[in-house]
Design a protein around this motif. Structure first.
Motif, PDB file in Angstrom:
ATOM      1  N   PRO A   7      40.718  49.192  46.422  1.00 33.21           N
ATOM      2  CA  PRO A   7      40.058  48.399  45.265  1.00 33.21           C
ATOM      3  C   PRO A   7      38.643  48.024  45.701  1.00 33.21           C
ATOM      4  CG  PRO A   7      41.970  47.196  46.108  1.00 33.21           C
ATOM      5  CD  PRO A   7      41.610  48.164  46.992  1.00 33.21           C
ATOM      6  N   HIS A   8      37.891  47.898  44.469  1.00 29.84           N
ATOM      7  CA  HIS A   8      36.297  47.548  44.798  1.00 29.84           C
ATOM      8  C   HIS A   8      35.916  46.447  43.655  1.00 29.84           C
ATOM      9  CE1 HIS A   8      36.142  50.831  41.279  1.00 29.84           C
ATOM     10  NE2 HIS A   8      36.176  49.645  40.714  1.00 29.84           N
ATOM     11  N   ALA A   9      36.886  45.448  43.491  1.00 29.02           N
ATOM     12  CA  ALA A   9      36.683  44.256  42.641  1.00 29.02           C
ATOM     13  C   ALA A   9      35.260  43.655  43.404  1.00 29.02           C
ATOM     14  CB  ALA A   9      37.903  43.340  42.796  1.00 29.02           C
ATOM     15  N   PRO A  10      34.285  43.389  42.489  1.00 29.19           N
ATOM     16  CA  PRO A  10      33.298  42.729  42.909  1.00 29.19           C
ATOM     17  C   PRO A  10      33.207  41.340  43.781  1.00 29.19           C
ATOM     18  CG  PRO A  10      33.299  42.523  40.588  1.00 29.19           C
ATOM     19  CD  PRO A  10      34.565  43.232  40.982  1.00 29.19           C
ATOM     20  N   GLY A  11      34.292  40.711  43.480  1.00 31.27           N
ATOM     21  CA  GLY A  11      34.681  39.331  44.346  1.00 31.27           C
ATOM     22  C   GLY A  11      34.944  39.562  45.516  1.00 31.27           C
ATOM     23  N   LEU A  12      35.353  40.912  45.859  1.00 34.94           N
ATOM     24  CA  LEU A  12      35.313  41.008  47.441  1.00 34.94           C
ATOM     25  C   LEU A  12      34.251  40.835  48.213  1.00 34.94           C
ATOM     26  CD1 LEU A  12      37.834  44.525  47.081  1.00 34.94           C
ATOM     27  CD2 LEU A  12      38.362  41.886  47.553  1.00 34.94           C
ATOM     28  N   ILE A  13      33.229  40.883  47.518  1.00 38.82           N
ATOM     29  CA  ILE A  13      31.852  40.693  48.347  1.00 38.82           C
ATOM     30  C   ILE A  13      31.301  38.984  48.016  1.00 38.82           C
ATOM     31  CG2 ILE A  13      29.175  41.258  48.577  1.00 38.82           C
ATOM     32  CD1 ILE A  13      30.341  43.963  48.605  1.00 38.82           C
ATOM     33  N   GLY A  14      31.263  38.905  46.694  1.00 37.05           N
ATOM     34  CA  GLY A  14      30.415  37.668  46.270  1.00 37.05           C
ATOM     35  C   GLY A  14      31.313  36.353  46.353  1.00 37.05           C
ATOM     36  N   LEU A  15      32.586  36.628  46.274  1.00 39.22           N
ATOM     37  CA  LEU A  15      33.441  35.519  46.178  1.00 39.22           C
ATOM     38  C   LEU A  15      34.588  35.187  47.107  1.00 39.22           C
ATOM     39  CD1 LEU A  15      34.508  35.589  42.252  1.00 39.22           C
ATOM     40  CD2 LEU A  15      32.554  34.416  43.320  1.00 39.22           C
ATOM     41  N   LEU A  16      34.221  36.203  48.173  1.00 43.34           N
ATOM     42  CA  LEU A  16      35.155  36.251  49.384  1.00 43.34           C
ATOM     43  C   LEU A  16      35.026  35.103  50.137  1.00 43.34           C
ATOM     44  CD1 LEU A  16      37.349  37.959  51.074  1.00 43.34           C
ATOM     45  CD2 LEU A  16      35.322  38.990  52.292  1.00 43.34           C
ATOM     46  N   GLU A  17      33.869  34.443  50.483  1.00 44.49           N
ATOM     47  CA  GLU A  17      33.866  33.345  51.438  1.00 44.49           C
ATOM     48  C   GLU A  17      34.589  32.131  50.993  1.00 44.49           C
ATOM     49  OE1 GLU A  17      32.464  33.943  54.241  1.00 44.49           O
ATOM     50  OE2 GLU A  17      32.966  31.777  54.885  1.00 44.49           O
ATOM     51  N   ALA A  18      34.542  32.101  49.728  1.00 42.29           N
ATOM     52  CA  ALA A  18      35.234  30.770  49.179  1.00 42.29           C
ATOM     53  C   ALA A  18      36.632  31.057  48.889  1.00 42.29           C
ATOM     54  CB  ALA A  18      34.697  30.637  47.679  1.00 42.29           C
ATOM     55  N   ALA A  19      37.315  32.280  49.146  1.00 41.79           N
ATOM     56  CA  ALA A  19      38.682  32.719  48.900  1.00 41.79           C
ATOM     57  C   ALA A  19      39.442  31.860  49.895  1.00 41.79           C
ATOM     58  CB  ALA A  19      38.989  34.138  49.010  1.00 41.79           C
ATOM     59  N   PRO A  20      40.907  31.614  49.655  1.00 44.90           N
ATOM     60  CA  PRO A  20      41.879  30.942  50.762  1.00 44.90           C
ATOM     61  C   PRO A  20      41.998  32.188  51.960  1.00 44.90           C
ATOM     62  CG  PRO A  20      42.536  31.043  48.573  1.00 44.90           C
ATOM     63  CD  PRO A  20      41.506  31.815  48.383  1.00 44.90           C
ATOM     64  N   ALA A  21      42.176  31.460  52.962  1.00 45.89           N
ATOM     65  CA  ALA A  21      42.203  32.277  54.236  1.00 45.89           C
ATOM     66  C   ALA A  21      43.116  33.203  54.305  1.00 45.89           C
ATOM     67  CB  ALA A  21      42.466  30.934  55.455  1.00 45.89           C
ATOM     68  N   ASP A  22      44.400  33.002  53.526  1.00 47.00           N
ATOM     69  CA  ASP A  22      45.566  34.121  53.642  1.00 47.00           C
ATOM     70  C   ASP A  22      44.923  35.317  52.790  1.00 47.00           C
ATOM     71  OD1 ASP A  22      45.592  32.418  51.490  1.00 47.00           O
ATOM     72  OD2 ASP A  22      47.750  33.468  51.064  1.00 47.00           O
ATOM     73  N   VAL A  23      44.000  34.992  51.665  1.00 52.24           N
ATOM     74  CA  VAL A  23      43.352  36.045  50.832  1.00 52.24           C
ATOM     75  C   VAL A  23      42.391  36.929  51.836  1.00 52.24           C
ATOM     76  CG1 VAL A  23      42.179  36.593  48.923  1.00 52.24           C
ATOM     77  CG2 VAL A  23      44.060  35.091  48.661  1.00 52.24           C
ATOM     78  N   LYS A  24      41.582  36.071  52.258  1.00 49.24           N
ATOM     79  CA  LYS A  24      40.453  36.662  53.071  1.00 49.24           C
ATOM     80  C   LYS A  24      41.045  37.496  54.347  1.00 49.24           C
ATOM     81  CE  LYS A  24      37.809  32.825  53.846  1.00 49.24           C
ATOM     82  NZ  LYS A  24      36.518  32.211  54.229  1.00 49.24           N
ATOM     83  N   ASP A  25      42.242  37.195  54.866  1.00 47.31           N
ATOM     84  CA  ASP A  25      42.820  37.982  55.884  1.00 47.31           C
ATOM     85  C   ASP A  25      43.216  39.181  55.444  1.00 47.31           C
ATOM     86  OD1 ASP A  25      43.806  38.036  58.402  1.00 47.31           O
ATOM     87  OD2 ASP A  25      45.832  38.071  57.446  1.00 47.31           O
ATOM     88  N   VAL A  26      43.767  39.487  54.387  1.00 46.07           N
ATOM     89  CA  VAL A  26      44.313  40.803  53.669  1.00 46.07           C
ATOM     90  C   VAL A  26      43.063  41.691  53.383  1.00 46.07           C
ATOM     91  CG1 VAL A  26      45.459  42.092  51.793  1.00 46.07           C
ATOM     92  CG2 VAL A  26      46.511  39.958  52.801  1.00 46.07           C
ATOM     93  N   VAL A  27      41.937  40.953  52.863  1.00 48.18           N
ATOM     94  CA  VAL A  27      40.809  41.732  52.618  1.00 48.18           C
ATOM     95  C   VAL A  27      40.083  42.143  53.816  1.00 48.18           C
ATOM     96  CG1 VAL A  27      38.443  41.711  51.389  1.00 48.18           C
ATOM     97  CG2 VAL A  27      40.452  40.564  50.373  1.00 48.18           C
ATOM     98  N   THR A  28      40.068  41.413  54.816  1.00 46.03           N
ATOM     99  CA  THR A  28      39.031  41.862  55.937  1.00 46.03           C
ATOM    100  C   THR A  28      40.132  42.830  56.804  1.00 46.03           C
ATOM    101  OG1 THR A  28      39.772  39.831  57.143  1.00 46.03           O
ATOM    102  CG2 THR A  28      37.690  39.784  56.158  1.00 46.03           C
ATOM    103  N   THR A  29      41.441  42.674  56.795  1.00 44.02           N
ATOM    104  CA  THR A  29      42.341  43.472  57.534  1.00 44.02           C
ATOM    105  C   THR A  29      42.239  44.702  57.057  1.00 44.02           C
ATOM    106  OG1 THR A  29      43.745  41.779  58.213  1.00 44.02           O
ATOM    107  CG2 THR A  29      44.478  43.938  58.344  1.00 44.02           C
ATOM    108  N   THR A  30      42.304  44.803  55.688  1.00 44.49           N
ATOM    109  CA  THR A  30      42.590  46.291  54.860  1.00 44.49           C
ATOM    110  C   THR A  30      41.079  46.967  55.142  1.00 44.49           C
ATOM    111  OG1 THR A  30      43.587  45.425  53.017  1.00 44.49           O
ATOM    112  CG2 THR A  30      42.518  47.274  52.775  1.00 44.49           C
ATOM    113  N   TYR A  31      39.876  46.295  55.235  1.00 47.71           N
ATOM    114  CA  TYR A  31      38.519  46.858  55.238  1.00 47.71           C
ATOM    115  C   TYR A  31      38.279  47.454  56.580  1.00 47.71           C
ATOM    116  CZ  TYR A  31      38.454  46.959  50.084  1.00 47.71           C
ATOM    117  OH  TYR A  31      38.996  46.835  48.928  1.00 47.71           O
ATOM    118  N   ARG A  32      38.651  46.668  57.438  1.00 45.71           N
ATOM    119  CA  ARG A  32      38.274  46.845  58.689  1.00 45.71           C
ATOM    120  C   ARG A  32      39.283  48.038  59.037  1.00 45.71           C
ATOM    121  NH1 ARG A  32      39.714  42.242  61.400  1.00 45.71           N
ATOM    122  NH2 ARG A  32      41.836  42.956  61.838  1.00 45.71           N
TER     123      ARG A  32
END
Lengths: 292, 102
Positions: free
Chosen positions: A11-36
Motif C-alpha cells: 500500500p501507499h496510504a499517505p498516513g504511512l508517513i505523516g501519521l505513522l508516529e502517532a499510530a499505536p505501537a502494534d500498527v507501527k510494528d506491522v508497517v515498519t516490518t512490512t516495509y523493512r
C-alpha cells in the motif's frame, strides 16, 4: 534473458508517513516490518532497475483525456509534487530514472498491442510513488526507477483480466527485449481497501483485505482473476481499493509464485487497510495454478 | 455512492485539477473565488453547489469522488492530521446527508 528478481505489492496510504508516529505501537510494528522486509529484499535482489506500477490518482491528466498507463521517462524523478507535500508530510526526494529502459518498455509494449503513453517530463507524484520510494529506501539505494502510473479509478477502468494481460506482456518484454544479464524488480503500489473521497471515507474492509492478501500470496491466479472483480473491489471501498490492479499487473508478469505477507493492520487515521506481499521469485508452482 | 454517477463533462473537474497544479490559482481562488469560477463553463447548479460547499449535490451531478476529496482539501485544509482531517470530516458530513457544509 533478463530476469525478474524482486516482485511485491504494498500500500501507499499517505498516513504511512505523516501519521505513522502517532499510530499505536502494534500498527507501527506491522508497517515498519512490512516495509523493512521489502527494502531488504530489494537491496538483496541487486536489481538494475525497479519498475513501479501505481494508481495515478488523477494527478497528471484531465478526466476527459485520461491514459490507462503513463510511463515516466525522465532521467530523474523528483517528488512529491508541491501540493501533495503537506498532505503526505514527507521530505523531497530524487530518484534516478532510466530513459533508455522506459523507452524500450514503451516500444516493447506497443509492439505487443498494449497502448501506453509516455512522458519525458517529470510526472506529478503524490503518495502513489512517494510512499514506497521513501519507505523502501529507493531514493537512497541508487536503483534507477521507471514509474508507470495507471488508471484505477476513471471509468472505464481496465479490469483485472486486462491488467493481467498487460502484466504478461510486461513479463515477455522483460525476458525477451531487455539485455540478457539485466535484473529487474517489480512493485505494485496501492491498496488495500479504502474509499478516498467517498461517503465511507473511514471505511476499511478488513475481511476483504485478509481474503485478498491470502489469495495474492497463494499463487492461484485463476481464482484471483475470477474473484477479484471491479465490483468486488468497489464494494470494498469505491475509487480506492481498485488500485490493487497494480498488483495484478505484477502478477501477470511473474506468473504463479507463492508469496509472503508480513502482517495486516487497520488504523482509522490511515483510512486504508495495510499489508504487503513479497513473492518468491525462486519458487515454481504447479502449472495448473497459473493462467495460460 | 461510487463512480456510477461520474460525469466527465463537468467543468469542476478542470477547476480542481488547475487548483492542484497552480499555486497562483489557489491564491487567486482564496482571494477572489468568484473571479476564478467565472473562467470555467460551470452549470448554474454546479456553481451554486461549489459556492455553498455542497459536495452531496456535486456528487449527484457527477463529480468524481477522488477529485471531490481533493476539492474538500483545497477548501478546508491539506495538512496531514490537521486541515486534511477537517476536510475529510466536512466532506463525509456533506455526503452522508447534510449537503451544504459552508
Amino acid at each position: 534473458m533478463a530476469e525478474i528478481v524482486f516482485a511485491a505489492g504494498a500500500p501507499h496510504a499517505p498516513g504511512l508517513i505523516g501519521l505513522l508516529e502517532a499510530a499505536p505501537a502494534d500498527v507501527k510494528d506491522v508497517v515498519t516490518t512490512t516495509y523493512r522486509n521489502l527494502a531488504d529484499a530489494i537491496a538483496l535482489a541487486k536489481a538494475d532497475v525497479l519498475i513501479v506500477f501505481a494508481n495515478d490518482h488523477l494527478a497528471n491528466s484531465r478526466v476527459r483525456a485520461y491514459p490507462d498507463f503513463l510511463i515516466g521517462m525522465a532521467a530523474e524523478h523528483r517528488g512529491p509534487f508541491e501540493w501533495f507535500k503537506p498532505w503526505i508530510g514527507c521530505e523531497d526526494y530524487t530518484v534516478k530514472g532510466s530513459p533508455e529502459i522506459a523507452a524500450a518498455l514503451f516500444n516493447g509494449m506497443t509492439r505487443r498491442g498494449i497502448r501506453m503513453f509516455a512522458q519525458n517530463e517529470n510526472l506529478k507524484f503524490d503518495d502513489n510513488i512517494s510512499v514506497p520510494v521513501l519507505l523502501t529506501n529507493i531514493a537512497g539505494s541508487g536503483i534507477p526507477m521507471v514509474p508507470i502510473l495507471q488508471n484505477c479509478t476513471v471509468p472505464p477502468i481496465p479490469d483485472q483480466h486486462r491488467c493481467y494481460a498487460v502484466g504478461k506482456a510486461l513479463g515477455d518484454f522483460i525476458r525477451n527485449d531487455l539485455p540478457s544479464d539485466m535484473r529487474v524488480a517489480l512493485l505494485g503500489s496501492g491498496g488495500l481497501s479504502h474509499e478516498p473521497g467517498g461517503a465511507r471515507y473511514y471505511f476499511i474492509d478488513e475481511a476483504f483485505d485478509r481474503w485478498f492478501l491470502d489469495l495474492a500470496a497463494s499463487g492461484d491466479h485463476e481464482r484471483l482473476l475470477n474473484e477479484l472483480t471491479l465490483e468486488k473491489m468497489e464494494a470494498a471501498g469505491s475509487g480506492g481499493t481498485a488500485e490493487l490492479l497494480a498488483w495484478v499487473v505484477v502478477l501477470g508478469a511473474i506468473g504463479s509464485k507463492p508469496g509472503k505477507s508480513f502482517g495486516y493492520t487497520v488504523h482509522k487515521d490511515f483510512k486504508c487497510g495495510i499489508g504487503g506481499v513479497l513473492w518468491d521469485m525462486n519458487a515454481n508452482l504447479p502449472k495448473q495454478r497459473a493462467v495460460a | 455512492m461510487g463512480l456510477e454517477k461520474f460525469n466527465p463533462a463537468l467543468a469542476i473537474h478542470d477547476l480542481i485539477q488547475d487548483l492542484k497544479w497552480s499555486v497562483a490559482l489557489r491564491e487567486e481562488f482564496a482571494a477572489s473565488e468568484a473571479s476564478v469560477l467565472d473562467r470555467y463553463p460551470l452549470r448554474a447548479d454546479e456553481r451554486h453547489a461549489i459556492e455553498t460547499r455542497n459536495f452531496l449535490a456535486l456528487y449527484d451531478m457527477g463529480l468524481h469522488p477522488y477529485l471531490g476529496g481533493q476539492f474538500a482539501r483545497l477548501i478546508f485544509g491539506n495538512e496531514a492530521g490537521k486541515g486534511a482531517t477537517i476536510a475529510v470530516n466536512k466532506l463525509v458530513e456533506s455526503l452522508q446527508g447534510k449537503g451544504s457544509v459552508a
